[in-house]
Design an enzyme around this catalytic site. Sequence first.
Site, PDB file in Angstrom:
ATOM      1  N   GLY A 238       7.101  55.890  83.938  1.00 62.52           N
ATOM      2  CA  GLY A 238       8.320  55.116  84.083  1.00 62.52           C
ATOM      3  C   GLY A 238       8.818  55.119  85.512  1.00 62.52           C
ATOM      4  O   GLY A 238       8.195  55.698  86.408  1.00 62.52           O
TER       5      GLY A 238
ATOM      6  N   ASP B 194       5.522  48.614  80.018  1.00 60.23           N
ATOM      7  CA  ASP B 194       6.328  49.502  79.181  1.00 60.23           C
ATOM      8  C   ASP B 194       6.998  48.729  78.047  1.00 60.23           C
ATOM      9  O   ASP B 194       7.052  49.204  76.905  1.00 60.23           O
ATOM     10  CB  ASP B 194       7.362  50.250  80.022  1.00 60.23           C
TER      11      ASP B 194
ATOM     12  N   THR C 208      15.942  53.894  82.913  1.00 61.16           N
ATOM     13  CA  THR C 208      16.472  53.515  84.227  1.00 61.16           C
ATOM     14  C   THR C 208      17.061  52.112  84.157  1.00 61.16           C
ATOM     15  O   THR C 208      18.146  51.841  84.660  1.00 61.16           O
ATOM     16  CB  THR C 208      15.368  53.580  85.287  1.00 61.16           C
TER      17      THR C 208
END
Length: 276
Positions: free
Chosen positions: A16, A104, A127
């Site tokens: 990530g 993702d 995030t």
Amino acid sequence: MSDTPTSAVWMSLMIGNTRLHWGLFDGHTLIAVRHTPHLVRVNDIQTLIDNGFSYADGQRPQSLWVASVVPEQTALCLQATIDCHVVQCSQVPLADVYPTLGIDRAINLLGAKDRIGWPVLVIDAGTALTFTAGAQRNGEAAIYGGTILPGIRLQGAALRTGTASLEEAIAHSQIAFQQSDLPPRWARDTSGAIASGLIYGTVATLVDTLTDWWQLFPKGSAVLTGGDGAQLHHFVQQKTPEVASRVYLESELAFYGMLAYRRSLVTESDHLNEAS
């Protein structure tokens, strides 16, 4: 490559924007999970693979399957000694995958399809705060669409960067995000006002998007994942419990997406072997 997709013990890595998410599998069973900061050297990757998990009966993973949004971290993985497979968005078994879709988001949606069913809306509170929807289109499981905005911590960081004299207040406001209760809506100090804005604003976005989703697909499912997923689900439950009751909470969704991705390649490989 020395390893084949059917090896029993293998490792999944979701890279990530701020952390690495490791999952250890024995066949189709997820047996261990670990989260680490980004690593800076090849040796760090290799050390974590070698020593980061307790391997039963001396078993060690023979392959590493990587889905990444950070190319520099991917490059480190490719230099490790383990057989490394980089997940490609073009190979995700979903229709209408567009070129700029984050891997993702695609993997999370694949995991939701496999674990929860279709149609489904995936909310990833990391995030970034992303909403990714999937539904049947022309008889195929397809990307329906989605939205992206800064995650709650990134919103706070933006305030810190773009405003003067708020750094201390913003730091104090982050404490409210870890509390069990919603903060006061009408704050009487700056840190409280920031906490109110960030939390109630994010919750309102979640509820509004979910409401629109269920207008489009009244029987559609929704799942919340990501590092801030559990806390946001808790806040939504306090603010609008009837909405929260319809939202699954699945912290390991990405790992199940990686499993579904790998399994689709195994199935494809088996079909090719049978045909030959």
